[in-house]
Design a protein around this motif. Structure first.
Motif, PDB file in Angstrom:
ATOM      1  N   VAL A 124       0.837  -1.195   0.000  1.00 33.34           N
ATOM      2  CA  VAL A 124       0.000   0.000   0.000  1.00 33.34           C
ATOM      3  C   VAL A 124       0.874   1.248   0.000  1.00 33.34           C
ATOM      4  CG1 VAL A 124      -1.629   1.350   1.372  1.00 33.34           C
ATOM      5  CG2 VAL A 124      -1.992  -1.099   1.069  1.00 33.34           C
ATOM      6  N   ALA A 125       1.928   1.237   0.814  1.00 33.99           N
ATOM      7  CA  ALA A 125       2.836   2.390   0.859  1.00 33.99           C
ATOM      8  C   ALA A 125       3.487   2.619  -0.498  1.00 33.99           C
ATOM      9  CB  ALA A 125       3.903   2.158   1.925  1.00 33.99           C
ATOM     10  N   ALA A 126       3.927   1.543  -1.137  1.00 38.32           N
ATOM     11  CA  ALA A 126       4.547   1.668  -2.458  1.00 38.32           C
ATOM     12  C   ALA A 126       3.545   2.184  -3.484  1.00 38.32           C
ATOM     13  CB  ALA A 126       5.103   0.316  -2.893  1.00 38.32           C
ATOM     14  N   ALA A 127       2.304   1.711  -3.400  1.00 35.32           N
ATOM     15  CA  ALA A 127       1.267   2.148  -4.342  1.00 35.32           C
ATOM     16  C   ALA A 127       0.985   3.640  -4.187  1.00 35.32           C
ATOM     17  CB  ALA A 127      -0.011   1.345  -4.120  1.00 35.32           C
ATOM     18  N   ARG A 128       0.936   4.114  -2.953  1.00 37.54           N
ATOM     19  CA  ARG A 128       0.683   5.543  -2.737  1.00 37.54           C
ATOM     20  C   ARG A 128       1.811   6.402  -3.290  1.00 37.54           C
ATOM     21  NH1 ARG A 128      -1.379   4.746   3.504  1.00 37.54           N
ATOM     22  NH2 ARG A 128      -3.565   4.265   3.017  1.00 37.54           N
ATOM     23  N   ALA A 142      -1.515  -1.749  -9.883  1.00 36.95           N
ATOM     24  CA  ALA A 142      -0.985  -3.108  -9.755  1.00 36.95           C
ATOM     25  C   ALA A 142      -0.566  -3.401  -8.316  1.00 36.95           C
ATOM     26  CB  ALA A 142       0.197  -3.294 -10.706  1.00 36.95           C
ATOM     27  N   LEU A 143       0.053  -2.439  -7.665  1.00 32.32           N
ATOM     28  CA  LEU A 143       0.492  -2.625  -6.281  1.00 32.32           C
ATOM     29  C   LEU A 143      -0.703  -2.704  -5.335  1.00 32.32           C
ATOM     30  CD1 LEU A 143       3.508  -0.163  -6.354  1.00 32.32           C
ATOM     31  CD2 LEU A 143       3.665  -2.619  -5.929  1.00 32.32           C
ATOM     32  N   PHE A 144      -1.702  -1.842  -5.553  1.00 31.44           N
ATOM     33  CA  PHE A 144      -2.904  -1.908  -4.723  1.00 31.44           C
ATOM     34  C   PHE A 144      -3.586  -3.272  -4.870  1.00 31.44           C
ATOM     35  CE2 PHE A 144      -3.334   2.919  -4.552  1.00 31.44           C
ATOM     36  CZ  PHE A 144      -3.171   2.978  -3.175  1.00 31.44           C
ATOM     37  N   ARG A 145      -3.622  -3.806  -6.074  1.00 24.27           N
ATOM     38  CA  ARG A 145      -4.256  -5.102  -6.284  1.00 24.27           C
ATOM     39  C   ARG A 145      -3.498  -6.202  -5.540  1.00 24.27           C
ATOM     40  NH1 ARG A 145      -5.347  -4.104 -12.717  1.00 24.27           N
ATOM     41  NH2 ARG A 145      -7.472  -3.257 -12.523  1.00 24.27           N
ATOM     42  N   TRP A 159     -11.833  -3.575   1.324  1.00 28.37           N
ATOM     43  CA  TRP A 159     -12.620  -2.475   0.780  1.00 28.37           C
ATOM     44  C   TRP A 159     -11.859  -1.151   0.865  1.00 28.37           C
ATOM     45  CZ3 TRP A 159     -15.787  -1.133  -2.626  1.00 28.37           C
ATOM     46  CH2 TRP A 159     -16.499   0.057  -2.563  1.00 28.37           C
ATOM     47  N   ALA A 160     -11.128  -0.937   1.946  1.00 28.94           N
ATOM     48  CA  ALA A 160     -10.347   0.301   2.083  1.00 28.94           C
ATOM     49  C   ALA A 160      -9.312   0.411   0.968  1.00 28.94           C
ATOM     50  CB  ALA A 160      -9.661   0.338   3.445  1.00 28.94           C
ATOM     51  N   ILE A 161      -8.661  -0.693   0.658  1.00 25.03           N
ATOM     52  CA  ILE A 161      -7.673  -0.677  -0.428  1.00 25.03           C
ATOM     53  C   ILE A 161      -8.368  -0.468  -1.767  1.00 25.03           C
ATOM     54  CG2 ILE A 161      -5.983  -2.086  -1.679  1.00 25.03           C
ATOM     55  CD1 ILE A 161      -5.245  -3.357   1.022  1.00 25.03           C
ATOM     56  N   THR A 162      -9.529  -1.085  -1.933  1.00 29.25           N
ATOM     57  CA  THR A 162     -10.275  -0.908  -3.182  1.00 29.25           C
ATOM     58  C   THR A 162     -10.664   0.554  -3.386  1.00 29.25           C
ATOM     59  OG1 THR A 162     -11.143  -3.161  -3.077  1.00 29.25           O
ATOM     60  CG2 THR A 162     -12.344  -1.591  -4.459  1.00 29.25           C
ATOM     61  N   ARG A 163     -11.044   1.227  -2.317  1.00 26.66           N
ATOM     62  CA  ARG A 163     -11.407   2.634  -2.439  1.00 26.66           C
ATOM     63  C   ARG A 163     -10.239   3.454  -2.968  1.00 26.66           C
ATOM     64  NH1 ARG A 163     -15.777   4.639   0.372  1.00 26.66           N
ATOM     65  NH2 ARG A 163     -15.298   6.503  -0.828  1.00 26.66           N
ATOM     66  N   GLU A 164      -9.059   3.208  -2.433  1.00 25.95           N
ATOM     67  CA  GLU A 164      -7.874   3.933  -2.922  1.00 25.95           C
ATOM     68  C   GLU A 164      -7.574   3.559  -4.366  1.00 25.95           C
ATOM     69  OE1 GLU A 164      -4.486   4.955  -0.454  1.00 25.95           O
ATOM     70  OE2 GLU A 164      -5.245   3.592   1.089  1.00 25.95           O
ATOM     71  N   LEU A 165      -7.719   2.276  -4.672  1.00 29.57           N
ATOM     72  CA  LEU A 165      -7.463   1.807  -6.030  1.00 29.57           C
ATOM     73  C   LEU A 165      -8.393   2.480  -7.030  1.00 29.57           C
ATOM     74  CD1 LEU A 165      -7.013  -1.975  -6.895  1.00 29.57           C
ATOM     75  CD2 LEU A 165      -8.138  -0.392  -8.440  1.00 29.57           C
ATOM     76  N   THR A 166      -9.681   2.531  -6.716  1.00 29.49           N
ATOM     77  CA  THR A 166     -10.641   3.136  -7.644  1.00 29.49           C
ATOM     78  C   THR A 166     -10.434   4.643  -7.768  1.00 29.49           C
ATOM     79  OG1 THR A 166     -12.280   3.291  -5.851  1.00 29.49           O
ATOM     80  CG2 THR A 166     -12.387   1.364  -7.291  1.00 29.49           C
ATOM     81  N   GLU A 167      -9.985   5.272  -6.708  1.00 35.04           N
ATOM     82  CA  GLU A 167      -9.676   6.707  -6.784  1.00 35.04           C
ATOM     83  C   GLU A 167      -8.548   6.958  -7.770  1.00 35.04           C
ATOM     84  OE1 GLU A 167      -8.880   8.046  -2.858  1.00 35.04           O
ATOM     85  OE2 GLU A 167     -10.945   7.772  -2.168  1.00 35.04           O
ATOM     86  N   LEU A 180     -15.204   0.657 -12.721  1.00 34.57           N
ATOM     87  CA  LEU A 180     -16.389  -0.210 -12.703  1.00 34.57           C
ATOM     88  C   LEU A 180     -16.054  -1.685 -12.458  1.00 34.57           C
ATOM     89  CD1 LEU A 180     -18.476   1.407 -15.595  1.00 34.57           C
ATOM     90  CD2 LEU A 180     -19.012   1.427 -13.153  1.00 34.57           C
ATOM     91  N   PRO A 181     -15.072  -2.270 -13.165  1.00 40.29           N
ATOM     92  CA  PRO A 181     -14.782  -3.692 -12.917  1.00 40.29           C
ATOM     93  C   PRO A 181     -14.324  -3.970 -11.485  1.00 40.29           C
ATOM     94  CG  PRO A 181     -13.811  -2.971 -14.992  1.00 40.29           C
ATOM     95  CD  PRO A 181     -14.270  -1.735 -14.287  1.00 40.29           C
ATOM     96  N   GLU A 182     -13.572  -3.033 -10.904  1.00 40.07           N
ATOM     97  CA  GLU A 182     -13.107  -3.230  -9.534  1.00 40.07           C
ATOM     98  C   GLU A 182     -14.286  -3.218  -8.557  1.00 40.07           C
ATOM     99  OE1 GLU A 182     -10.098  -4.001  -8.700  1.00 40.07           O
ATOM    100  OE2 GLU A 182      -9.161  -3.658 -10.658  1.00 40.07           O
ATOM    101  N   LEU A 183     -15.193  -2.269  -8.749  1.00 40.60           N
ATOM    102  CA  LEU A 183     -16.354  -2.198  -7.867  1.00 40.60           C
ATOM    103  C   LEU A 183     -17.258  -3.413  -8.037  1.00 40.60           C
ATOM    104  CD1 LEU A 183     -17.229   1.599  -8.260  1.00 40.60           C
ATOM    105  CD2 LEU A 183     -16.266   0.473  -6.248  1.00 40.60           C
ATOM    106  N   ALA A 184     -17.403  -3.861  -9.279  1.00 38.36           N
ATOM    107  CA  ALA A 184     -18.242  -5.044  -9.530  1.00 38.36           C
ATOM    108  C   ALA A 184     -17.647  -6.280  -8.858  1.00 38.36           C
ATOM    109  CB  ALA A 184     -18.390  -5.264 -11.031  1.00 38.36           C
ATOM    110  N   ARG A 185     -16.336  -6.416  -8.927  1.00 35.11           N
ATOM    111  CA  ARG A 185     -15.672  -7.571  -8.308  1.00 35.11           C
ATOM    112  C   ARG A 185     -15.843  -7.536  -6.795  1.00 35.11           C
ATOM    113  NH1 ARG A 185      -9.950  -8.795  -6.799  1.00 35.11           N
ATOM    114  NH2 ARG A 185      -9.767 -11.067  -6.836  1.00 35.11           N
ATOM    115  N   MET A 186     -15.678  -6.351  -6.197  1.00 34.03           N
ATOM    116  CA  MET A 186     -15.821  -6.255  -4.756  1.00 34.03           C
ATOM    117  C   MET A 186     -17.270  -6.459  -4.317  1.00 34.03           C
ATOM    118  SD  MET A 186     -12.947  -5.941  -3.222  1.00 34.03           S
ATOM    119  CE  MET A 186     -12.379  -7.145  -4.436  1.00 34.03           C
ATOM    120  N   ALA A 187     -18.212  -5.980  -5.124  1.00 31.16           N
ATOM    121  CA  ALA A 187     -19.625  -6.200  -4.799  1.00 31.16           C
ATOM    122  C   ALA A 187     -19.925  -7.690  -4.735  1.00 31.16           C
ATOM    123  CB  ALA A 187     -20.512  -5.508  -5.827  1.00 31.16           C
TER     124      ALA A 187
END
Length: 217
Positions: A124-128, A142-145, A159-167, A180-187
């Motif tokens: 997460v730190a590297a992704a940021r 890629a790092l967030f995933r 979900w917290a990581i997904t929020r950062e990823l989608t942002e 959209l695909p990320e949110l659909a997968r998490m849903a």
């Protein structure tokens, strides 16, 4: 005269406590601040406050405990010919980031991730860093995933990581539909949890705003 000797010895020990407790305390406090800046998004000058706090608190606590324990803590803080310095697991990577060596910091965090394969923190730190400092959204995604895969058993963290990823996908990539695909997968994966419900709501809102009428289902 004996009283003076005792007072002098106490003053010397106090000085030693402040020196050998304050300096490491300030150092470790500074590292904590650097780590918070790199991993939590705090301003980079936070390490000054944490260093000051560490430099004051460590000797104060040591002095208090030393009095209660007959001086054992004070002697433990003094040099004894051997040392076992401690540091945070990712403090080196965080220090690289604080010095602006972002590529090196990412590499160091990735090395840390290999050493701790169940911990999402270094990824997460590297992704940021990749997203905010280097403006490399694809690398950040890629790092967030990778980080998210490590915490899928923890819906809140996933979900917290997904929020950062989608942002990152929406803001840095310039096209919110990429999320959209990320949110659909998490849903789907978080179905039955409050986070899955939130993913469904965000997915619906994003579709309503950005997809043509025929593609909203």
């Amino acid at each position: 005269m004996p009283l003076k000797d005792v007072d002098s010895a106490e003053r010397t020990q106090r000085l030693a406590l402040w020196l050998w407790g304050g300096v490491p305390g300030a150092f470790m406090g500074g590292l904590l601040g650097i780590l918070l800046a790199a991993t939590r998004g705090y301003p980079e000058w936070i390490f000054l406050l944490t260093a000051l706090a560490g430099g004051i608190l460590v000797p104060l606590v040591a002095q208090t405990v030393s009095r209660a324990g007959g001086g054992l803590v004070g002697h433990a803080l003094l040099p004894s010919g051997r040392s076992t310095p401690g540091r945070g697991e990712y403090s080196y990577a965080a220090s690289l980031a604080a010095r602006g060596r972002y590529e090196d910091a990412i590499a160091a965090f990735e090395n840390g991730a290999q050493e701790h394969p169940t911990d999402s923190t270094p990824l997460v730190a590297a992704a940021r860093i990749a997203a905010r400092k280097l403006k490399k959204p694809d690398e950040a995604v890629a790092l967030f995933r990778q980080a998210r895969e490590r915490v899928m058993k923890d819906p809140a963290r996933a979900w917290a990581i997904t929020r950062e990823l989608t942002e990152v996908l929406a803001a840095e990539g310039g096209d919110p539909r990429r999320a959209l695909p990320e949110l659909a997968r998490m849903a789907d994966l978080l179905d039955g949890t409050p986070f899955g419900e939130e993913a469904v709501r965000e997915l619906a809102a994003l579709k309503a705003e950005f997809l043509p009428e025929g593609e909203k289902r």
